[in-house]
Design a protein around this motif. Structure first.
Motif, mmCIF file in Angstrom:
data_model
loop_
_atom_site.group_PDB
_atom_site.id
_atom_site.type_symbol
_atom_site.label_atom_id
_atom_site.label_comp_id
_atom_site.label_asym_id
_atom_site.label_seq_id
_atom_site.Cartn_x
_atom_site.Cartn_y
_atom_site.Cartn_z
ATOM 1 N N VAL A 112 0.822 -1.207 0.000
ATOM 2 C CA VAL A 112 0.000 0.000 0.000
ATOM 3 C C VAL A 112 0.859 1.262 0.000
ATOM 4 C CG1 VAL A 112 -1.804 1.219 1.210
ATOM 5 C CG2 VAL A 112 -1.818 -1.243 1.187
ATOM 6 N N THR A 115 4.120 0.922 -2.653
ATOM 7 C CA THR A 115 3.781 1.128 -4.060
ATOM 8 C C THR A 115 3.434 2.591 -4.314
ATOM 9 O OG1 THR A 115 1.540 0.480 -3.527
ATOM 10 C CG2 THR A 115 2.930 -1.189 -4.521
ATOM 11 N N ALA A 116 2.746 3.231 -3.344
ATOM 12 C CA ALA A 116 2.394 4.639 -3.541
ATOM 13 C C ALA A 116 3.648 5.499 -3.605
ATOM 14 C CB ALA A 116 1.475 5.110 -2.420
ATOM 15 N N ALA A 119 5.268 4.960 -6.990
ATOM 16 C CA ALA A 119 4.510 5.637 -8.044
ATOM 17 C C ALA A 119 4.768 7.141 -7.996
ATOM 18 C CB ALA A 119 3.019 5.355 -7.878
ATOM 19 N N ASP A 120 4.789 7.687 -6.774
ATOM 20 C CA ASP A 120 5.000 9.120 -6.598
ATOM 21 C C ASP A 120 6.387 9.544 -7.085
ATOM 22 O OD1 ASP A 120 4.691 11.699 -5.738
ATOM 23 O OD2 ASP A 120 5.301 11.256 -3.676
ATOM 24 N N ALA A 123 6.903 9.035 -10.861
ATOM 25 C CA ALA A 123 6.288 10.091 -11.674
ATOM 26 C C ALA A 123 7.161 11.329 -11.664
ATOM 27 C CB ALA A 123 4.900 10.411 -11.123
ATOM 28 N N ILE A 126 10.230 10.715 -14.038
ATOM 29 C CA ILE A 126 10.073 10.792 -15.487
ATOM 30 C C ILE A 126 9.579 12.159 -15.934
ATOM 31 C CG2 ILE A 126 9.716 8.305 -15.793
ATOM 32 C CD1 ILE A 126 6.789 9.092 -16.424
ATOM 33 N N ALA A 227 5.460 6.125 -19.712
ATOM 34 C CA ALA A 227 4.289 5.710 -18.952
ATOM 35 C C ALA A 227 4.453 4.316 -18.379
ATOM 36 C CB ALA A 227 3.066 5.755 -19.847
ATOM 37 N N GLU A 228 4.895 3.374 -19.212
ATOM 38 C CA GLU A 228 4.993 2.010 -18.724
ATOM 39 C C GLU A 228 6.083 1.903 -17.663
ATOM 40 O OE1 GLU A 228 5.114 -0.848 -21.778
ATOM 41 O OE2 GLU A 228 4.819 -2.527 -20.398
ATOM 42 N N VAL A 230 6.821 3.743 -15.067
ATOM 43 C CA VAL A 230 6.409 3.910 -13.675
ATOM 44 C C VAL A 230 5.713 2.641 -13.185
ATOM 45 C CG1 VAL A 230 5.147 5.338 -12.060
ATOM 46 C CG2 VAL A 230 6.128 6.358 -14.073
ATOM 47 N N GLY A 231 4.810 2.125 -14.019
ATOM 48 C CA GLY A 231 4.129 0.886 -13.643
ATOM 49 C C GLY A 231 5.110 -0.248 -13.431
ATOM 50 N N ARG A 232 6.087 -0.371 -14.335
ATOM 51 C CA ARG A 232 7.098 -1.423 -14.205
ATOM 52 C C ARG A 232 7.898 -1.247 -12.927
ATOM 53 N NH1 ARG A 232 5.806 -5.258 -16.401
ATOM 54 N NH2 ARG A 232 5.029 -5.138 -18.506
ATOM 55 N N VAL A 234 6.901 0.143 -10.128
ATOM 56 C CA VAL A 234 6.082 -0.289 -8.992
ATOM 57 C C VAL A 234 6.083 -1.812 -8.909
ATOM 58 C CG1 VAL A 234 3.770 -0.323 -8.030
ATOM 59 C CG2 VAL A 234 4.615 1.737 -9.094
ATOM 60 N N ASN A 235 5.915 -2.448 -10.064
ATOM 61 C CA ASN A 235 5.881 -3.903 -10.138
ATOM 62 C C ASN A 235 7.150 -4.499 -9.546
ATOM 63 O OD1 ASN A 235 6.100 -6.532 -11.039
ATOM 64 N ND2 ASN A 235 5.100 -6.155 -12.981
ATOM 65 N N VAL A 238 7.737 -3.907 -5.671
ATOM 66 C CA VAL A 238 6.991 -4.713 -4.698
ATOM 67 C C VAL A 238 7.476 -6.165 -4.703
ATOM 68 C CG1 VAL A 238 4.960 -5.255 -6.087
ATOM 69 C CG2 VAL A 238 4.711 -4.915 -3.695
#
Lengths: 267, 269
Positions: A112, A115-116, A119-120, A123, A126, A227-228, A230-232, A234-235, A238
């Protein structure tokens, strides 16, 4: 020939380099946390509240669910074999305080708050805000990583108390639904609870918080690829956090149990 | 701040608000599989299955292995404490198969596969690739979400059974080789006595329900991501929160349903 070997060994080399980079980040964070000036007070408070607000509810459900199902029901099964279901309280010292509370806290905080954070920071990375900060002469480690590191360590440590309380509540729930008396549960719980167990739990949980903060900050600050990316980030943050937390948990528990034989005796 | 943290009740309120949306989305995806429309894209299903095995199998097994070690040492010390050290095998059979392997599997699924799906679909959404699929006349839910779900149903049972093996092996190492609490034969005697094929089937059922929910929640958050690169990161983080809670709830309900009324432990009880 050498290029073939390079290609085969590249993933292992990258992994080792990443671990090294995280160690360097840990060192830098600790050093800049204790060396004045201390500009991170406000950020620390906002990160602290942020983590508490985000985590209290998922953690509540998770601790009650895990300790009711995994620890409560299965332990009653196990203890029924010996005809001693009243020993459930003693088991809950082991289960709730020593094991489930710290690692459910770590899992939820990583999933929780960690990951936040990734992501923060990802972002910001980038959008080149981190570079902009550096150009302005603001040290991102001191102003962004240190407050998160301290906040997560303290939040994880404090949430351990919360997790112990709700973990034991799950045990009470399991005792009640199995039609057993609560008196023996509390009696064996309180005679078996030891200060070493409680301290071990807190220290372990605080160190989990440190691991989560470093891995998630590192992954956020090195995010790349739009874009991808940031998601990567986080992935992988974790995934790395989970593996690191569980490996650390194994070593810590083994050391605690082997060096403190008195906490293994069920009274 | 890039995440919705304005108030203390933000997380539960968010779930209530999007609960209906999520269920509707799940229905849509499941419908695509039930009426077999997904088999139009069986090539994509196989590609997704391959990706799943190549990228996720190893980390899942590693996590389950570490958790198995943990089960082993706690089992050894706890059964010594209740005065029945020979029962370390009993403890690790119950602990691994029924509880911790499904949980560890669910956690790693959420971390690796769930967030991976959000990142992938989310970035497709914000770079308008999903709209492009629709324009080309491809049903994007079928092509992107239903194929992933079917691929995970195809591969995950096998990954899970190997994961159980990894957990068992780790517990054996911890109890017999590392701590030396019981002999190998004594360990296996009680270890196998306290589990039977239905137990394994129930454990598998628990894990598959977790896997289905995780893939669908991942698809939902990725498919509905918005707000640029930051939005993808936020959606990834949010999906993880919901997934973790769902994993724990499914674990609890599964235990209650499968073992709550009938311990299926062959002595006493």
């Amino acid at each position: 020939m050498s290029s073939f070997a390079d290609r085969r060994l590249a993933p292992a080399k990258n992994a080792l380099e990443e671990v090294g980079d995280m160690m360097i980040l840990t060192g830098k964070t600790v050093v800049s946390a204790v060396r004045p000036p201390f500009p991170y007070g406000g950020e620390f408070i906002s990160q602290f509240l942020f983590a508490v607000r985000l985590c209290w509810f998922p953690l509540l459900i998770s601790t009650v669910a895990v300790s009711y199902g995994a620890a409560g029901i299965q332990a009653i099964n196990f203890l029924n074999i010996f005809g001693a279901p009243d020993r459930l309280g003693g088991f809950f010292v082991l289960a709730a305080i020593r094991e489930f509370a710290p690692f459910v806290t770590a899992i939820v905080l990583a999933g929780v708050a960690g990951t936040a954070i990734t992501a923060d920071l990802g972002a910001r990375k980038i959008r080149e805000e981190l570079d902009a900060l550096q150009v302005l002469g603001v040290d991102p480690v001191k102003n962004l990583v240190v407050p998160r590191f301290l906040a997560l360590m303290i939040v994880t440590g404090l949430f351990d108390v919360y997790a112990v309380i709700f973990g034991v509540f799950g045990g009470v729930l399991a005792t009640t639904t199995s039609g057993l008396e609560l008196g023996p549960f509390w009696a064996t719980f309180l005679t078996n609870a030891s200060v070493i167990d409680l301290w071990g739990s807190f220290v372990k949980c605080t160190l989990f918080g440190a691991i989560i903060a470093i891995v998630c900050c590192y992954k956020g600050m090195t995010a790349s690829g739009g874009a991808e990316g940031v998601g990567r980030a986080v992935n992988s943050a974790v995934v790395i956090t989970f593996i690191a937390v569980f490996s650390f948990n194994y070593v810590f528990t083994q050391t605690l149990l082997a060096t403190n034989p008195e906490i293994q005796v069920i009274r | 701040m890039a995440t919705p943290s304005d108030s203390w009740t933000a997380v539960p309120r968010d779930w209530f608000a999007s609960f209906g949306e999520i269920v509707k989305f799940l229905g849509k995806v499941l419908l695509q599989i039930i009426d077999l429309r997904v088999f139009k894209y069986s090539g994509e299903v196989l590609r997704q299955a391959g990706l799943l095995i190549m990228s996720s199998a190893l980390v899942i097994w590693v996590l389950v292995f570490v958790v198995g070690l943990q089960c082993g040492i706690e089992g050894a010390y706890f059964s010594r404490a209740v005065g029945a050290p020979a029962n370390a095998g009993t403890f690790s059979a119950l602990c691994n198969l029924r509880e911790l392997v499904p949980y560890a599997f669910g956690w790693m699924m959420a971390a690796k596969i769930g967030t991976g799906i959000v990142a992938e679909l989310g970035s497709m959404r914000i770079s308008d690739e999903i709209d492009a699929l629709e324009v080309m006349g491809i049903n994007s839910i079928t092509f992107l979400c239903a194929t992933k779900l079917l691929a995970s149903w195809l591969t995950l049972p096998f990954l899970y059974i190997i994961a159980i093996g990894a957990g068992f092996f780790a517990s054996y190492l911890a109890v017999v080789e590392q701590i030396g609490e019981v002999s190998s034969g004594g360990y296996f005697l009680l270890f196998w006595m306290f589990q039977n094929p239905p137990d394994m089937f129930f454990s598998l059922a628990k894990a598959m329900v977790m896997a289905t929910v995780i893939v669908l929640v991942g698809c939902y958050y990725g498919y509905n991501a918005s707000g640029g690169p930051v939005g993808v990161g936020t959606a990834t983080a949010k999906s993880m929160v919901l997934n973790l809670v769902m994993v724990h709830l499914i674990g609890m309900l599964g235990t209650q349903v499968f073992w709550g009324g009938n311990a299926r432990a062959p002595i006493g009880g």
